[in-house]
Scaffold this motif. Structure first.
Motif, PDB file in Angstrom:
ATOM      1  N   GLU A   1      71.745  83.627  78.792  1.00 10.04           N
ATOM      2  CA  GLU A   1      72.927  83.901  78.369  1.00 10.04           C
ATOM      3  C   GLU A   1      73.332  85.189  79.137  1.00 10.04           C
ATOM      4  N   LEU A   2      74.426  85.286  79.680  1.00  9.67           N
ATOM      5  CA  LEU A   2      74.936  86.596  80.597  1.00  9.67           C
ATOM      6  C   LEU A   2      74.805  87.760  79.428  1.00  9.67           C
ATOM      7  N   LEU A   3      75.380  87.363  78.448  1.00  9.43           N
ATOM      8  CA  LEU A   3      75.621  88.315  77.381  1.00  9.43           C
ATOM      9  C   LEU A   3      74.511  89.266  77.063  1.00  9.43           C
ATOM     10  N   SER A   4      73.383  88.736  77.200  1.00 10.56           N
ATOM     11  CA  SER A   4      72.401  89.459  77.187  1.00 10.56           C
ATOM     12  C   SER A   4      71.795  90.329  78.408  1.00 10.56           C
TER      13      SER A   4
ATOM     14  N   ILE B   1      92.919  86.397  76.259  1.00 14.80           N
ATOM     15  CA  ILE B   1      93.292  85.837  77.734  1.00 14.80           C
ATOM     16  C   ILE B   1      92.587  84.529  78.044  1.00 14.80           C
ATOM     17  N   LEU B   2      91.300  84.246  77.789  1.00 14.12           N
ATOM     18  CA  LEU B   2      90.648  83.034  77.921  1.00 14.12           C
ATOM     19  C   LEU B   2      90.717  82.202  76.823  1.00 14.12           C
ATOM     20  N   LYS B   3      90.823  81.091  76.527  1.00  9.48           N
ATOM     21  CA  LYS B   3      91.061  80.183  75.292  1.00  9.48           C
ATOM     22  C   LYS B   3      90.123  79.060  75.219  1.00  9.48           C
ATOM     23  N   GLY B   4      89.147  79.138  75.690  1.00 12.30           N
ATOM     24  CA  GLY B   4      87.948  78.301  75.637  1.00 12.30           C
ATOM     25  C   GLY B   4      87.877  77.487  76.868  1.00 12.30           C
ATOM     26  N   VAL B   5      87.027  78.079  77.714  1.00 13.05           N
ATOM     27  CA  VAL B   5      86.997  77.574  78.870  1.00 13.05           C
ATOM     28  C   VAL B   5      85.699  76.911  79.057  1.00 13.05           C
TER      29      VAL B   5
ATOM     30  N   TYR C   1      86.189  93.626  78.628  1.00 16.87           N
ATOM     31  CA  TYR C   1      86.371  92.062  78.582  1.00 16.87           C
ATOM     32  C   TYR C   1      85.250  91.557  77.582  1.00 16.87           C
ATOM     33  N   THR C   2      85.925  91.188  76.283  1.00 14.73           N
ATOM     34  CA  THR C   2      84.922  90.825  75.326  1.00 14.73           C
ATOM     35  C   THR C   2      84.954  89.466  75.137  1.00 14.73           C
ATOM     36  N   VAL C   3      83.793  88.996  75.018  1.00 19.83           N
ATOM     37  CA  VAL C   3      83.595  87.562  74.729  1.00 19.83           C
ATOM     38  C   VAL C   3      83.557  87.322  73.207  1.00 19.83           C
ATOM     39  N   THR C   4      84.785  86.596  72.668  1.00 14.49           N
ATOM     40  CA  THR C   4      84.706  86.336  71.449  1.00 14.49           C
ATOM     41  C   THR C   4      83.922  85.150  70.830  1.00 14.49           C
ATOM     42  N   HIS C   5      84.098  83.999  71.570  1.00 14.63           N
ATOM     43  CA  HIS C   5      83.686  82.674  71.282  1.00 14.63           C
ATOM     44  C   HIS C   5      83.042  82.288  72.455  1.00 14.63           C
ATOM     45  N   GLY C   6      81.923  81.125  72.215  1.00 15.33           N
ATOM     46  CA  GLY C   6      81.539  80.419  73.412  1.00 15.33           C
ATOM     47  C   GLY C   6      80.165  81.043  73.898  1.00 15.33           C
ATOM     48  N   GLN C   7      79.693  80.437  74.942  1.00 13.77           N
ATOM     49  CA  GLN C   7      78.555  80.698  75.752  1.00 13.77           C
ATOM     50  C   GLN C   7      78.874  80.772  77.076  1.00 13.77           C
ATOM     51  N   MET C   8      78.070  81.760  77.994  1.00 14.59           N
ATOM     52  CA  MET C   8      78.050  81.527  79.509  1.00 14.59           C
ATOM     53  C   MET C   8      76.560  81.883  79.778  1.00 14.59           C
TER      54      MET C   8
ATOM     55  N   LEU D   1      75.474  77.812  86.527  1.00 16.21           N
ATOM     56  CA  LEU D   1      76.584  78.154  85.668  1.00 16.21           C
ATOM     57  C   LEU D   1      76.959  77.348  84.695  1.00 16.21           C
ATOM     58  N   ASP D   2      77.120  77.591  83.474  1.00 13.96           N
ATOM     59  CA  ASP D   2      77.351  76.704  82.365  1.00 13.96           C
ATOM     60  C   ASP D   2      78.138  77.320  81.123  1.00 13.96           C
ATOM     61  N   LEU D   3      79.553  77.027  81.234  1.00 16.39           N
ATOM     62  CA  LEU D   3      80.282  77.857  80.345  1.00 16.39           C
ATOM     63  C   LEU D   3      80.717  77.019  79.290  1.00 16.39           C
ATOM     64  N   LYS D   4      80.731  77.403  78.100  1.00 20.08           N
ATOM     65  CA  LYS D   4      81.023  76.607  76.818  1.00 20.08           C
ATOM     66  C   LYS D   4      82.102  77.191  75.995  1.00 20.08           C
ATOM     67  N   ASN D   5      83.466  76.633  75.948  1.00 14.52           N
ATOM     68  CA  ASN D   5      84.191  77.359  75.022  1.00 14.52           C
ATOM     69  C   ASN D   5      84.380  78.796  75.327  1.00 14.52           C
ATOM     70  N   LEU D   6      84.512  79.311  76.468  1.00 11.08           N
ATOM     71  CA  LEU D   6      84.388  80.877  76.676  1.00 11.08           C
ATOM     72  C   LEU D   6      85.788  81.227  76.234  1.00 11.08           C
ATOM     73  N   THR D   7      85.611  82.195  75.263  1.00 11.68           N
ATOM     74  CA  THR D   7      86.984  83.009  74.866  1.00 11.68           C
ATOM     75  C   THR D   7      86.827  84.389  75.131  1.00 11.68           C
ATOM     76  N   VAL D   8      87.847  84.740  75.863  1.00 11.49           N
ATOM     77  CA  VAL D   8      87.622  86.100  76.258  1.00 11.49           C
ATOM     78  C   VAL D   8      88.976  87.147  75.730  1.00 11.49           C
ATOM     79  N   GLN D   9      88.635  88.188  75.230  1.00 10.84           N
ATOM     80  CA  GLN D   9      89.925  89.152  74.810  1.00 10.84           C
ATOM     81  C   GLN D   9      89.888  90.490  75.618  1.00 10.84           C
ATOM     82  N   LEU D  10      90.959  90.760  75.925  1.00 13.62           N
ATOM     83  CA  LEU D  10      91.221  92.108  76.732  1.00 13.62           C
ATOM     84  C   LEU D  10      92.248  92.936  75.976  1.00 13.62           C
TER      85      LEU D  10
END
Ligand code: ADP
Ligand code: MG
Length: 256
Positions: free
Chosen positions: A72-75, A22-26, A59-66, A8-17
């Motif tokens: 990429e999990l988003l796909s 809520i998450l500000k760049g993990v 749970y919307t990912v607005t920036h970053g990668q997971m 698992l590799d998270l970069k600058n994960l930013t999540v909005q609810l």
């Protein structure tokens, strides 16, 4: 030189609810074989991280990668993520009236087996496997016949989740407050089941706000999440510092 792909590799994960960030760049990287723990006060965003990884609605990912095993999990849809080996145990397991626990478990197991190119198990074979694994967790046959989670105590729900996890054999298991509602015997049992899953290929992310569980599952790395950010990372003894001094004091020290 061979560079292993992180699990698992998270970069600058930013999540909005609901329009709230809520998450500000993990940033977080878990390699195969590693156990990481995320600790942090209530409302820090710990569960949000789990839900974003699992792909829960809203749970919307607005920036970053997971990235998970290089993808990429988003796909991927939530189901594809599970089939790929991601498992999230939820802080508040859902009750599903009318669906027996056994049927639920076998259906979950078979959908994952199918996606992984394995043969589906028929009812007798499924039952045999589920019973075998249930025994490890002291889960009675009577529970398996009941509707999933309906009327189960907190500890019973958590044990059932542990059962689901050992059945699905995930590559990365995310355990959200698995310790809540467990008495000391159940805690030890669940912890030893989790420890039994540890191996070179598998990763674990243990979310907890108490150090208690980490007395039984020693993580390789602990991260403190506060207000949507990882404010400090360290070795296993960080949990003891937290227990002794509280989040504010420990989080404000700089990461060594
Ligand atoms: P933790 O698991 O660390 O206690 P959560 O991830 O559950 O924290 O929550 C992070 C923040 O998101 C909190 O401020 C919480 O109030 C907020 N939150 C959680 N669920 C919702 C929701 N459905 N709508 C709006 N805000 C929410
Ligand atoms: Mg939570």
């Amino acid at each position: 030189m061979i560079v292993a792909t992180p699990l698992l590799d998270l970069k600058n994960l930013t999540v909005q609810l609901n329009d709230k960030v809520i998450l500000k760049g993990v940033d977080l990287c878990i390699n195969a074989g590693e156990v990481h723990a995320i600790m942090g006060p209530n409302g820090a965003g710990k569960s949000t991280l789990g839900y974003a990884l699992a792909g829960r609605d809203g749970y919307t990912v607005t920036h970053g990668q997971m990235h998970f095993k290089g993808d990429e999990l988003l796909s991927l849809t939530p189901e594809e993520r599970v089939a790929k080996g991601l498992f999230l145990s939820m802080q508040y397991p859902v009750e599903i009236p009318g669906v027996s626990t056994l049927l639920f478990l076998r259906t979950a197991l078979n959908s994952v087996r199918k996606a992984r190119g394995l043969e589906e198990l028929d009812a007798p074979a499924g039952l045999k496997l589920i019973r075998e694994k249930a025994k490890i967790l002291n889960i009675d046959d009577a529970y398996l016949k009941r509707p999933i989670n309906v009327g189960f105590s907190g500890g019973e729900k958590k044990r059932l989740e542990a059962l689901q996890m050992i059945l699905l054999e995930p590559s990365l298991a995310i355990l959200d407050e698995t310790d809540s509602g467990l008495d000391i015997d159940a805690l030890k049992l669940v912890a030893s089941t989790i420890n039994g899953l540890r191996n070179q290929e598998r990763g674990l992310l243990v979310i907890t706000h108490y150090q208690r569980l980490l007395d039984y599952i020693t993580p390789d790395r602990i991260h403190i999440l506060a207000e949507g950010k990882i404010v400090r990372s360290g070795a296993a003894d960080l949990a003891h510092q937290l227990e002794a001094h509280g989040y504010n004091a420990v989080a404000s020290e700089t990461t060594p």
